[in-house]
Motif scaffolding. Sequence first.
Motif, mmCIF file in Angstrom:
data_model
loop_
_atom_site.group_PDB
_atom_site.id
_atom_site.type_symbol
_atom_site.label_atom_id
_atom_site.label_comp_id
_atom_site.label_asym_id
_atom_site.label_seq_id
_atom_site.Cartn_x
_atom_site.Cartn_y
_atom_site.Cartn_z
ATOM 1 N N LYS A 33 42.512 47.201 48.924
ATOM 2 C CA LYS A 33 41.339 47.748 48.224
ATOM 3 C C LYS A 33 40.595 46.686 47.437
ATOM 4 N N THR A 34 41.293 45.624 47.005
ATOM 5 C CA THR A 34 40.714 44.753 45.985
ATOM 6 C C THR A 34 40.425 43.321 46.422
ATOM 7 N N LEU A 35 41.066 42.855 47.473
ATOM 8 C CA LEU A 35 40.934 41.429 47.822
ATOM 9 C C LEU A 35 40.662 41.259 49.322
ATOM 10 N N GLU A 93 44.560 29.292 43.499
ATOM 11 C CA GLU A 93 43.209 29.108 44.014
ATOM 12 C C GLU A 93 42.409 30.354 43.641
ATOM 13 N N VAL A 94 41.164 30.139 43.245
ATOM 14 C CA VAL A 94 40.314 31.278 42.862
ATOM 15 C C VAL A 94 38.883 30.996 43.330
ATOM 16 N N ARG A 95 38.228 32.040 43.823
ATOM 17 C CA ARG A 95 36.835 31.862 44.267
ATOM 18 C C ARG A 95 35.982 31.343 43.113
ATOM 19 N N ASN A 115 34.320 33.917 40.922
ATOM 20 C CA ASN A 115 35.143 35.012 40.372
ATOM 21 C C ASN A 115 35.337 34.802 38.859
ATOM 22 N N THR A 116 34.250 35.056 38.127
ATOM 23 C CA THR A 116 34.258 34.789 36.679
ATOM 24 C C THR A 116 35.365 35.528 35.924
ATOM 25 N N PRO A 117 35.597 36.838 36.165
ATOM 26 C CA PRO A 117 36.658 37.503 35.393
ATOM 27 C C PRO A 117 38.009 36.813 35.552
ATOM 28 N N ALA A 118 38.366 36.479 36.784
ATOM 29 C CA ALA A 118 39.672 35.843 37.010
ATOM 30 C C ALA A 118 39.706 34.440 36.389
ATOM 31 N N ILE A 119 38.628 33.689 36.550
ATOM 32 C CA ILE A 119 38.608 32.317 36.002
ATOM 33 C C ILE A 119 38.771 32.357 34.479
ATOM 34 N N LYS A 120 38.053 33.283 33.840
ATOM 35 C CA LYS A 120 38.158 33.412 32.361
ATOM 36 C C LYS A 120 39.589 33.773 31.960
ATOM 37 N N LEU A 121 40.183 34.707 32.705
ATOM 38 C CA LEU A 121 41.559 35.125 32.398
ATOM 39 C C LEU A 121 42.492 33.914 32.508
ATOM 40 N N TYR A 122 42.361 33.158 33.592
ATOM 41 C CA TYR A 122 43.246 32.001 33.781
ATOM 42 C C TYR A 122 43.014 30.957 32.689
ATOM 43 N N GLU A 123 41.742 30.722 32.354
ATOM 44 C CA GLU A 123 41.461 29.726 31.299
ATOM 45 C C GLU A 123 42.079 30.163 29.968
ATOM 46 N N ASN A 124 41.996 31.460 29.684
ATOM 47 C CA ASN A 124 42.610 31.978 28.435
ATOM 48 C C ASN A 124 44.112 31.740 28.409
ATOM 49 N N LEU A 125 44.710 31.678 29.587
ATOM 50 C CA LEU A 125 46.166 31.474 29.664
ATOM 51 C C LEU A 125 46.533 29.990 29.771
HETATM 52 C C1 LIG Z 1 41.139 39.371 37.741
HETATM 53 C C2 LIG Z 1 41.691 40.733 37.385
HETATM 54 C C3 LIG Z 1 43.128 40.850 37.916
HETATM 55 C C4 LIG Z 1 41.697 40.883 35.859
HETATM 56 O O1 LIG Z 1 42.368 42.095 35.529
HETATM 57 P P1 LIG Z 1 41.991 42.916 34.197
HETATM 58 O O2 LIG Z 1 43.075 43.894 33.961
HETATM 59 O O3 LIG Z 1 40.624 43.450 34.295
HETATM 60 O O4 LIG Z 1 42.025 41.750 33.107
HETATM 61 P P2 LIG Z 1 42.204 41.941 31.527
HETATM 62 O O5 LIG Z 1 41.602 43.225 31.077
HETATM 63 O O6 LIG Z 1 43.630 41.726 31.193
HETATM 64 O O7 LIG Z 1 41.338 40.747 30.947
HETATM 65 C C5 LIG Z 1 41.950 39.542 30.563
HETATM 66 C C6 LIG Z 1 40.889 38.491 30.378
HETATM 67 O O8 LIG Z 1 40.198 38.254 31.605
HETATM 68 C C7 LIG Z 1 38.824 37.962 31.349
HETATM 69 N N1 LIG Z 1 38.010 39.008 31.969
HETATM 70 C C8 LIG Z 1 38.444 40.181 32.480
HETATM 71 N N2 LIG Z 1 37.392 40.862 33.009
HETATM 72 C C9 LIG Z 1 36.310 40.104 32.801
HETATM 73 C C10 LIG Z 1 34.935 40.241 33.125
HETATM 74 N N3 LIG Z 1 34.480 41.308 33.787
HETATM 75 N N4 LIG Z 1 34.100 39.221 32.800
HETATM 76 C C11 LIG Z 1 34.540 38.124 32.158
HETATM 77 N N5 LIG Z 1 35.827 37.936 31.816
HETATM 78 C C12 LIG Z 1 36.694 38.911 32.131
HETATM 79 C C13 LIG Z 1 38.653 37.955 29.848
HETATM 80 O O9 LIG Z 1 38.891 36.635 29.414
HETATM 81 C C14 LIG Z 1 39.782 38.876 29.407
HETATM 82 O O10 LIG Z 1 40.210 38.604 28.118
HETATM 83 P P3 LIG Z 1 39.495 39.345 26.847
HETATM 84 O O11 LIG Z 1 39.532 40.790 27.165
HETATM 85 O O12 LIG Z 1 40.374 38.950 25.711
HETATM 86 O O13 LIG Z 1 38.122 38.785 26.796
HETATM 87 C C15 LIG Z 1 40.790 41.876 37.962
HETATM 88 O O14 LIG Z 1 39.463 41.608 37.601
HETATM 89 C C16 LIG Z 1 40.877 42.039 39.484
HETATM 90 O O15 LIG Z 1 41.768 42.687 40.009
HETATM 91 N N6 LIG Z 1 39.912 41.426 40.205
HETATM 92 C C17 LIG Z 1 39.862 41.580 41.668
HETATM 93 C C18 LIG Z 1 40.964 40.787 42.333
HETATM 94 C C19 LIG Z 1 40.902 39.333 41.926
HETATM 95 O O16 LIG Z 1 39.833 38.741 41.834
HETATM 96 N N7 LIG Z 1 42.092 38.737 41.707
HETATM 97 C C20 LIG Z 1 42.210 37.351 41.338
HETATM 98 C C21 LIG Z 1 42.223 36.508 42.559
HETATM 99 S S1 LIG Z 1 42.413 34.782 42.180
#
Ligand SMILES: CC(C)(COP(=O)(O)OP(=O)(O)OC[C@H]1O[C@@H](n2cnc3c(N)ncnc32)[C@H](O)[C@@H]1OP(=O)(O)O)[C@@H](O)C(=O)NCCC(=O)NCCS
Length: 169
Positions: free
Chosen positions: A31-33, A125-127, A130-140
């Motif tokens: 569903k997601t990737l 590796e991340v696209r 893919n800003t949400p994932a990159i931000k999450l990884y950078e935070n970690l």
């Molecule tokens: C990446 C993914 C797993 C994050 O899961 P999530 O449960 O939404 O993440 P969290 O709520 O724990 O967020 C953690 C951090 O990620 C970042 N983040 C999450 N969603 C974000 C968004 N939409 N925009 C920017 N940063 C975001 C933030 O830094 C956030 O920390 P903060 O809330 O303190 O600002 C989810 O977006 C996902 O399943 N994406 C599709 C699959 C994917 O891309 N997987 C990664 C492949 S490399």
Amino acid sequence: MQKTVTNAKNSTRIRFATSKDIAEVISINFKTLPEHYSNSFFMELLLDSPETFVVAENNNKIVGYIMCRIEYGFSVLKKMSLARKGHVVSFAVLDEYRGEGIGKKLAERAIEGMKIKKCNESYLEVRTDNTPAIKLYENLGFNKIATLNTYYKDGRNAFLMSAKLNRNN
Ligand SMILES: CC(C)(COP(=O)(O)OP(=O)(O)OC[C@H]1O[C@@H](n2cnc3c(N)ncnc32)[C@H](O)[C@@H]1OP(=O)(O)O)[C@@H](O)C(=O)NCCC(=O)NCCS
């Protein structure tokens, strides 16, 4: 379309995966990737390293997972050095459960598992878009190490990201 808010943060349990979870994990992956794997590959990684295969469970339903592989080889961080590495292979949270801290908790638990498995570093590796994932990884604590051109089947680029793991904390 308006997003359904699940408020699942406090009712979601982060735990190690078992073989019973694999079918739901595969369903989330579809569903997601765009990157999919054989069923046996999921099973293989679970058997190899259960400490780094983590799921998020809400009301008896799997809503997210992270699956990693433990590898030994050249360090991503230090040229010509060998390292034990935790490779994040696949990671996702169902769309309606995102933005509630579940992804962060999954990744943190997998990193703890990598330390248990005596890894010195983690990489993934991340696209590049893919800003949400990159931000999450950078935070970690992950940093972008390189851009991998046309890494994905659809021709898109990836960032190679890596973090040093301090096993004392
Ligand atoms: C990446 C993914 C797993 C994050 O899961 P999530 O449960 O939404 O993440 P969290 O709520 O724990 O967020 C953690 C951090 O990620 C970042 N983040 C999450 N969603 C974000 C968004 N939409 N925009 C920017 N940063 C975001 C933030 O830094 C956030 O920390 P903060 O809330 O303190 O600002 C989810 O977006 C996902 O399943 N994406 C599709 C699959 C994917 O891309 N997987 C990664 C492949 S490399």
